[in-house]
Write a protein that holds these residues in place. Structure first.
Motif, short mmCIF file in Angstrom:
data_model
loop_
_atom_site.label_atom_id
_atom_site.label_comp_id
_atom_site.label_asym_id
_atom_site.label_seq_id
_atom_site.Cartn_x
_atom_site.Cartn_y
_atom_site.Cartn_z
N UNK A 194 0.72 3.23 9.56
CA UNK A 194 2.13 2.90 9.35
C UNK A 194 2.91 4.12 8.89
N UNK A 195 2.30 4.98 8.06
CA UNK A 195 2.94 6.22 7.65
C UNK A 195 3.26 7.07 8.88
N UNK A 215 -2.13 12.07 13.20
CA UNK A 215 -0.97 11.90 12.33
C UNK A 215 -0.34 13.25 12.00
N UNK A 216 -1.18 14.25 11.71
CA UNK A 216 -0.67 15.58 11.38
C UNK A 216 0.09 16.18 12.55
N UNK A 217 -0.42 16.00 13.76
CA UNK A 217 0.25 16.54 14.95
C UNK A 217 1.60 15.87 15.15
N UNK A 243 0.79 -1.23 0.00
CA UNK A 243 0.00 0.00 0.00
C UNK A 243 0.82 1.29 0.00
N UNK A 244 2.14 1.20 0.20
CA UNK A 244 2.95 2.41 0.30
C UNK A 244 4.00 2.46 -0.79
N UNK A 245 4.58 3.65 -0.95
CA UNK A 245 5.67 3.85 -1.92
C UNK A 245 6.66 4.81 -1.30
N UNK A 246 7.95 4.57 -1.53
CA UNK A 246 8.99 5.42 -0.98
C UNK A 246 9.26 6.58 -1.94
N UNK A 247 8.70 7.73 -1.64
CA UNK A 247 8.92 8.94 -2.42
C UNK A 247 10.17 9.66 -1.88
#
Length: 325
Positions: free
Chosen positions: A182-183, A304-306, A101-105
């Motif tokens: 996870x992010x 998550x933003x905090x 589900x994720x990608x390393x940008x």
């Protein structure tokens, strides 16, 4: 016993049969009337063709009745159970979540294109017409077909098309939550690594202390939007503080976040003033409609933003958040 429907002509002069759909079957069939061509302009030929076409139409109604009975035998609780079992098995598998589900940008891990598309569907679902949602159902089924197969393998259940669609939306939401949780762990670690800060790691702080720092920072960095942002995040922050208490940030784990999510899913949709005064654990026991998955997701994204701002400003740093265990 049904009376034989008489053939009638359409605007092209071709004979057709028209049968009204019983009201209880209209949602299942998606129509109020069945029309079939008899493929002739001759009345005698139309009457010869009519019995077979009539039988086909009756079979459609019988199948719709069977589908309706199957739909009525399943409940939202059944679908929620299937989705919850899937999430419980997937959530501890951090490497699997990253791979799928994720990608390393360049800036760190974030949702891959398919997951980002899924998130857009989830965010916009309540704001668009049924016509758009019908189109999205097809795309959604493709995006989560692997998750559907896994969920039905782990919790076998026979589902109609309508319930399978509902399961797809539930799994999409759980999949998105797993990726975003996870992010929340990976982005801070990546950010701290890129900065290569020579400063010593700050001592651990509580989430309450972190929130005070966040509010001061946002008022300085984004004065025009600060108060609106603080208000938007206050519910999530307040609930998380009640849940986590004075636990140091470096001891917060994935299990803590998962337990918080589950607690939020159990909160009442529109609690009375009296219920709002109770602890979150007691509010969760109140019978009735619960808050939506979209609302739960927004609460988690606020947290998550905090956390992300906290790491960027080095109030907490690499390895402080222990969300991988």
């Amino acid at each position: 016993m049904s009376t034989m429907i008489q053939p009638t002509k359409n605007k092209h002069g071709v004979y057709i049969l028209r049968m009204a759909v019983p009201s209880e079957l209209r949602i299942t069939l998606g129509k109020s009337e069945i029309k079939r061509s008899l493929k002739t302009k001759e009345l005698a030929a139309a009457k010869l063709n009519a019995p077979a076409v009539m039988a086909e139409m009756q079979a459609m109604l019988q199948q719709a009745r069977r589908t309706l009975q199957a739909e009525q035998s399943i409940t939202n609780d059944d679908i929620e159970l299937v989705a919850s079992v899937w999430a419980t098995k997937i959530l501890p598998q951090a490497d699997l979540i990253k791979e799928r589900y994720l990608y390393l940008y360049p800036y760190g891990f974030d949702l891959n294109p398919a997951s980002a598309q899924l998130k857009r569907y989830l965010d916009d679902r309540e704001q668009h017409s049924k016509q758009w949602q019908d189109k999205w159902n097809l795309d959604l089924m493709q995006l989560v077909q692997r998750e559907i197969a896994e969920a039905l393998e782990w919790t076998p259940i026979e589902l109609t098309h309508a319930w399978r669609n509902e399961l797809a939306w539930r799994l999409a939401d759980r999949r998105n939550q797993a990726a975003e949780m996870l992010i929340l762990d990976i982005l801070p670690k990546h950010s701290a690594t890129v900065k290569q800060s020579a400063q010593a790691q700050p001592s651990s702080i509580t989430f309450s202390e972190l929130l005070v720092k966040y509010q001061a920072h946002i008022r300085y960095a984004e004065p025009a939007r600060a108060e609106k942002r603080i208000i938007e995040y206050s519910t999530a922050a307040g609930r998380f503080i009640e849940f986590i208490g004075a636990k140091p940030i470096d001891t917060i784990t994935v299990k803590d976040m998962a337990d918080f999510r589950i607690l939020m899913e159990q909160q009442p949709f529109r609690p009375s003033k009296d219920i709002k005064q109770r602890p979150l654990t007691e509010q969760a026991k109140v019978e009735g409609k619960k808050i939506s998955p979209e609302r739960v997701r927004n609460l988690l994204m606020a947290l998550s933003a905090i956390f992300t701002i906290a790491v960027e400003n080095q109030w907490i740093c690499s390895g402080t958040l222990n969300l991988a265990t």
